[in-house]
Write a protein that holds these residues in place. Structure first.
Motif: not given
Length: 264
Positions: A33-36, A52-58, A60-72, A81-84
């Motif tokens: 999973v790539v969250l960037y 095949g990796a899930a690529v998500l843009k952050s 438009g997300m708030d903190l709880d939404e971002m972290v929920a994706v990572m935890i799950e 990969a949480r890319v800053h």
């Protein structure tokens, strides 16, 4: 490269997709999973993700939404990969993410990146610490909607008269001018503003303290800019011999070389 199921907080660098670290790139290419941060991280870099990796843009997300994706994702046995942008340690807003991950029992690792302050210095061909001129670099920001601690007001920091790098301050240049003037900075102090360092549309503006606000407005710079201030930014320094390091002085002895003293 096989990754453990945990969160990897990766510094992507300032913009140029080749300025990510080798380790950071390997993680990006192997993560499930790539969250960037899509408002800042180069899409060319993210395109190097694993098929095949899930690529998500952050953005438009708030903190709880971002972290929920990572935890799950980690709980499902996936690597994230949480890319800053830049380096996560500087204005990276990672502490609140780590806090929630820790509470959830999710492991994480931080991979450093190239900060925009150093990318800007490289673009300017500048050394920010010059012998007998300035040996200190302060990384800070001007006080805007988000306050700064009472003991870290820009006027007080500027009294050191060292090199100062200002993040997140392009819309506060009048305030910056006033506070540095109050600290005794000369109106002709060199200042360089680098917008979108290392991107194809990188913009460099050289000016002085007295003309900072005019220069920023004339060049329509309001975001994504690093402001570097101090006499280390004087472009004529490279033509001068008065501030050379002792490191390569032929008369200077250190652990790897014995200096040679010449006698007239």
């Amino acid at each position: 490269m096989t990754l453990e199921p945990k969160v990897y907080i990766v510094g992507a660098g300032p913009g140029d997709p080749d300025l990510i670290t080798v380790k950071g790139l390997k993680i990006l290419q192997a993560a499930d999973v790539v969250l960037y941060t899509d408002s800042l991280v180069n899409e060319e870099l993210i395109a190097r993700h694993k098929p095949g990796a899930a690529v998500l843009k952050s953005a438009g997300m708030d903190l709880d939404e971002m972290v929920a994706v990572m935890i799950e994702s980690v709980q499902q046995g996936k690597s994230v990969a949480r890319v800053h942008t830049g380096d996560p340690a500087i204005y990276g807003a990672i502490m609140e993410q780590m806090s929630l991950l820790k509470k959830a029992g999710v492991a994480y690792e931080i991979v450093p990146g190239v900060s925009s302050v150093f990318a800007s210095a490289a673009a300017l061909q500048a050394e920010l610490t010059i012998p007998e001129l300035t040996q200190t670099l302060i990384l800070t920001r001007a006080e805007g909607r988000t306050p700064v601690p009472e003991l870290e007001k820009l006027t007080d920091l500027a009294k050191h008269h060292c090199t100062i790098a200002l993040y997140l301050s392009a819309t506060l240049t009048k305030k910056v001018m006033g506070e540095l003037s109050d600290a005794g900075w000369s109106p002709d102090t060199p200042i360089a503003v680098v917008q979108r360092a290392t991107w194809p549309d990188q913009k460099i503006v050289r000016t002085t303290l007295a003309n900072l606000d005019i220069a920023v407005r004339e060049n329509n710079i309001r975001s994504h800019a690093m402001i570097l201030m101090g006499w280390a930014l004087d472009p004529t320094l490279v033509d001068q011999d008065g501030h050379r390091s002792k490191l390569y002085d032929k008369e200077f002895t250190h652990r790897f070389r014995k200096g040679v003293t010449t006698h007239g």
